[in-house]
Motif scaffolding. Sequence first.
Motif, PDB file in Angstrom:
ATOM      1  N   LEU A   1      -1.509 -29.784 -46.481  1.00 36.33           N
ATOM      2  CA  LEU A   1      -2.358 -30.526 -45.550  1.00 36.33           C
ATOM      3  C   LEU A   1      -1.706 -30.603 -44.169  1.00 36.33           C
ATOM      4  O   LEU A   1      -2.389 -30.482 -43.147  1.00 36.33           O
ATOM      5  N   CYS A   2      -0.385 -30.794 -44.138  1.00 32.35           N
ATOM      6  CA  CYS A   2       0.330 -30.879 -42.850  1.00 32.35           C
ATOM      7  C   CYS A   2       0.175 -29.592 -42.046  1.00 32.35           C
ATOM      8  O   CYS A   2      -0.110 -29.631 -40.842  1.00 32.35           O
ATOM      9  N   VAL A   3       0.360 -28.451 -42.712  1.00 35.04           N
ATOM     10  CA  VAL A   3       0.202 -27.156 -42.031  1.00 35.04           C
ATOM     11  C   VAL A   3      -1.245 -26.962 -41.602  1.00 35.04           C
ATOM     12  O   VAL A   3      -1.524 -26.469 -40.496  1.00 35.04           O
ATOM     13  N   LEU A   4      -2.183 -27.384 -42.455  1.00 37.88           N
ATOM     14  CA  LEU A   4      -3.615 -27.252 -42.137  1.00 37.88           C
ATOM     15  C   LEU A   4      -3.979 -28.086 -40.915  1.00 37.88           C
ATOM     16  O   LEU A   4      -4.712 -27.624 -40.030  1.00 37.88           O
ATOM     17  N   LEU A   5      -3.458 -29.311 -40.839  1.00 38.20           N
ATOM     18  CA  LEU A   5      -3.727 -30.176 -39.685  1.00 38.20           C
ATOM     19  C   LEU A   5      -3.126 -29.595 -38.406  1.00 38.20           C
ATOM     20  O   LEU A   5      -3.734 -29.675 -37.329  1.00 38.20           O
ATOM     21  N   LEU A   6      -1.925 -29.005 -38.529  1.00 37.05           N
ATOM     22  CA  LEU A   6      -1.299 -28.376 -37.368  1.00 37.05           C
ATOM     23  C   LEU A   6      -2.121 -27.186 -36.888  1.00 37.05           C
ATOM     24  O   LEU A   6      -2.377 -27.034 -35.678  1.00 37.05           O
ATOM     25  N   LEU A   7      -2.559 -26.347 -37.812  1.00 36.54           N
ATOM     26  CA  LEU A   7      -3.371 -25.182 -37.453  1.00 36.54           C
ATOM     27  C   LEU A   7      -4.709 -25.610 -36.856  1.00 36.54           C
ATOM     28  O   LEU A   7      -5.215 -24.968 -35.922  1.00 36.54           O
ATOM     29  N   LEU A   8      -5.268 -26.708 -37.371  1.00 38.07           N
ATOM     30  CA  LEU A   8      -6.525 -27.226 -36.826  1.00 38.07           C
ATOM     31  C   LEU A   8      -6.344 -27.676 -35.380  1.00 38.07           C
ATOM     32  O   LEU A   8      -7.200 -27.396 -34.523  1.00 38.07           O
ATOM     33  N   SER A   9      -5.234 -28.344 -35.103  1.00 38.49           N
ATOM     34  CA  SER A   9      -4.971 -28.800 -33.729  1.00 38.49           C
ATOM     35  C   SER A   9      -4.786 -27.614 -32.790  1.00 38.49           C
ATOM     36  O   SER A   9      -5.247 -27.646 -31.645  1.00 38.49           O
ATOM     37  N   VAL A  10      -4.131 -26.547 -33.262  1.00 36.91           N
ATOM     38  CA  VAL A  10      -3.958 -25.338 -32.448  1.00 36.91           C
ATOM     39  C   VAL A  10      -5.314 -24.686 -32.190  1.00 36.91           C
ATOM     40  O   VAL A  10      -5.620 -24.294 -31.054  1.00 36.91           O
ATOM     41  N   PHE A  11      -6.124 -24.593 -33.226  1.00 36.19           N
ATOM     42  CA  PHE A  11      -7.444 -23.954 -33.096  1.00 36.19           C
ATOM     43  C   PHE A  11      -8.334 -24.716 -32.116  1.00 36.19           C
ATOM     44  O   PHE A  11      -8.968 -24.104 -31.236  1.00 36.19           O
ATOM     45  N   VAL A  12      -8.390 -26.034 -32.244  1.00 40.71           N
ATOM     46  CA  VAL A  12      -9.228 -26.840 -31.358  1.00 40.71           C
ATOM     47  C   VAL A  12      -8.740 -26.743 -29.918  1.00 40.71           C
ATOM     48  O   VAL A  12      -9.541 -26.666 -28.976  1.00 40.71           O
ATOM     49  N   SER A  13      -7.421 -26.726 -29.731  1.00 34.84           N
ATOM     50  CA  SER A  13      -6.854 -26.604 -28.388  1.00 34.84           C
ATOM     51  C   SER A  13      -7.200 -25.259 -27.756  1.00 34.84           C
ATOM     52  O   SER A  13      -7.565 -25.188 -26.570  1.00 34.84           O
ATOM     53  N   LEU A  14      -7.090 -24.193 -28.543  1.00 33.22           N
ATOM     54  CA  LEU A  14      -7.462 -22.862 -28.049  1.00 33.22           C
ATOM     55  C   LEU A  14      -8.951 -22.788 -27.727  1.00 33.22           C
ATOM     56  O   LEU A  14      -9.350 -22.183 -26.724  1.00 33.22           O
ATOM     57  N   LEU A  15      -9.764 -23.419 -28.572  1.00 27.60           N
ATOM     58  CA  LEU A  15     -11.213 -23.436 -28.343  1.00 27.60           C
ATOM     59  C   LEU A  15     -11.551 -24.141 -27.035  1.00 27.60           C
ATOM     60  O   LEU A  15     -12.371 -23.647 -26.245  1.00 27.60           O
ATOM     61  N   ASP A  16     -10.913 -25.267 -26.785  1.00 30.05           N
ATOM     62  CA  ASP A  16     -11.157 -26.011 -25.551  1.00 30.05           C
ATOM     63  C   ASP A  16     -10.712 -25.201 -24.339  1.00 30.05           C
ATOM     64  O   ASP A  16     -11.404 -25.154 -23.310  1.00 30.05           O
ATOM     65  N   SER A  17      -9.560 -24.538 -24.457  1.00 34.04           N
ATOM     66  CA  SER A  17      -9.062 -23.720 -23.356  1.00 34.04           C
ATOM     67  C   SER A  17     -10.019 -22.577 -23.037  1.00 34.04           C
ATOM     68  O   SER A  17     -10.324 -22.309 -21.861  1.00 34.04           O
ATOM     69  N   GLN A  18     -10.499 -21.908 -24.071  1.00 34.70           N
ATOM     70  CA  GLN A  18     -11.420 -20.794 -23.859  1.00 34.70           C
ATOM     71  C   GLN A  18     -12.765 -21.258 -23.309  1.00 34.70           C
ATOM     72  O   GLN A  18     -13.397 -20.547 -22.529  1.00 34.70           O
ATOM     73  N   LEU A  19     -13.195 -22.440 -23.704  1.00 26.64           N
ATOM     74  CA  LEU A  19     -14.438 -23.009 -23.172  1.00 26.64           C
ATOM     75  C   LEU A  19     -14.319 -23.227 -21.665  1.00 26.64           C
ATOM     76  O   LEU A  19     -15.226 -22.859 -20.901  1.00 26.64           O
ATOM     77  N   HIS A  20     -13.198 -23.806 -21.229  1.00 28.05           N
ATOM     78  CA  HIS A  20     -12.969 -24.010 -19.797  1.00 28.05           C
ATOM     79  C   HIS A  20     -12.892 -22.684 -19.045  1.00 28.05           C
ATOM     80  O   HIS A  20     -13.446 -22.550 -17.948  1.00 28.05           O
ATOM     81  N   ASN A  21     -12.208 -21.709 -19.647  1.00 26.21           N
ATOM     82  CA  ASN A  21     -12.103 -20.398 -19.005  1.00 26.21           C
ATOM     83  C   ASN A  21     -13.468 -19.734 -18.867  1.00 26.21           C
ATOM     84  O   ASN A  21     -13.781 -19.137 -17.832  1.00 26.21           O
ATOM     85  N   LEU A  22     -14.273 -19.838 -19.908  1.00 30.09           N
ATOM     86  CA  LEU A  22     -15.604 -19.234 -19.896  1.00 30.09           C
ATOM     87  C   LEU A  22     -16.460 -19.824 -18.786  1.00 30.09           C
ATOM     88  O   LEU A  22     -17.166 -19.097 -18.073  1.00 30.09           O
ATOM     89  N   ILE A  23     -16.373 -21.135 -18.622  1.00 30.64           N
ATOM     90  CA  ILE A  23     -17.158 -21.806 -17.571  1.00 30.64           C
ATOM     91  C   ILE A  23     -16.624 -21.430 -16.196  1.00 30.64           C
ATOM     92  O   ILE A  23     -17.394 -21.143 -15.272  1.00 30.64           O
ATOM     93  N   ALA A  24     -15.285 -21.416 -16.045  1.00 29.96           N
ATOM     94  CA  ALA A  24     -14.688 -21.086 -14.745  1.00 29.96           C
ATOM     95  C   ALA A  24     -15.048 -19.670 -14.306  1.00 29.96           C
ATOM     96  O   ALA A  24     -15.250 -19.409 -13.117  1.00 29.96           O
ATOM     97  N   LEU A  25     -15.160 -18.757 -15.256  1.00 32.16           N
ATOM     98  CA  LEU A  25     -15.494 -17.374 -14.918  1.00 32.16           C
ATOM     99  C   LEU A  25     -16.949 -17.208 -14.491  1.00 32.16           C
ATOM    100  O   LEU A  25     -17.321 -16.160 -13.937  1.00 32.16           O
TER     101      LEU A  25
END
Length: 309
Positions: free
Chosen positions: A140-164
């Motif tokens: 569960l600990c590894v899963l929660l860490l991977l989830l936080s990485v995934f959500v962070s990457l998703l948010d970053s890509q969302l901002h990049n997509l809008i900025a472009l």
Amino acid sequence: METHNLTYISDFHLLGFSEDPAQQPVLFALFLTIYLVTVLGNLLIILAVSSDSHLHTPMYFFLSNLSLADICLTSSTVPKMIVDILTLSRVISYVGCLTQMSLFIIFICMDDMLLTIMAYDRFVAICHPLHYSVIMNPRLCVLLLLLSVFVSLLDSQLHNLIALQFTCFKDVEIANFFCHPSQVFNLSCSDTILKTIATYFVGAIFGFFPVLGILFSYYKIVSSILKISSSGGRYKAFSTCSSHLSVVCLFYGTGIGTYIGSAVSYSPSRAMVASLMYTVVTPMLNPFIYSLRNRDISSTLKRLHSWRV
């Protein structure tokens, strides 16, 4: 304010803390010291957790990843600022600005998610101590860490997509020492609904829900602690989450203060100081908070120091 077509924009201009050449050596020494203290302090936390088998628990697993995220967060903004001070140039390329914005979003979101997960970890440890090892298992600990990485990457890509999608900008001067997402978005002259959607989406996912989760966790924690009959037991239970609570107050306090202050009376210098607090000062103070208020980390660091001596 002049409008610039995107096809002719090759760089942006950042705002410095001072334009006085005489103050640049002082600022250079100050921010270089802050950066080195931040990196070394957080590396010590990672070293302490990895070297002591007694600290191989979910709480310290997330703490070491928080320290890593803090190093990366500071490294996404401060080195560029130090170089700008040294070269007396505030210019950042368009691609460099989007890259810095992406890295900043990833690691600030990682901080946000990890602090929320750590609050849940403390909730389980204090409110369900008999089931703690079963609930907070390594998987569960590894899963929660991977989830936080995934959500962070998703948010970053969302901002990049809008900025472009931006086709023009009102100005090329960013009123901060780095490419802060909200200020890059404000420079756009495109009145797109995507900017509004992104603002509310990010506010909900990384503002409202994490704060709500942390508040609920600590409400249950305080309720459980108050049920403990002995004062020694209450102190021991609260001491296990006091460091995390201090970091949460520092992180969210400065972040929320930034947005409230901007809404009431915005000024570039005030916004820069507020941004400095939660992107530079908070990551620097986190290792001190955990080493001073956490007995396990403190004793491990002392053992490491004595072993090296």
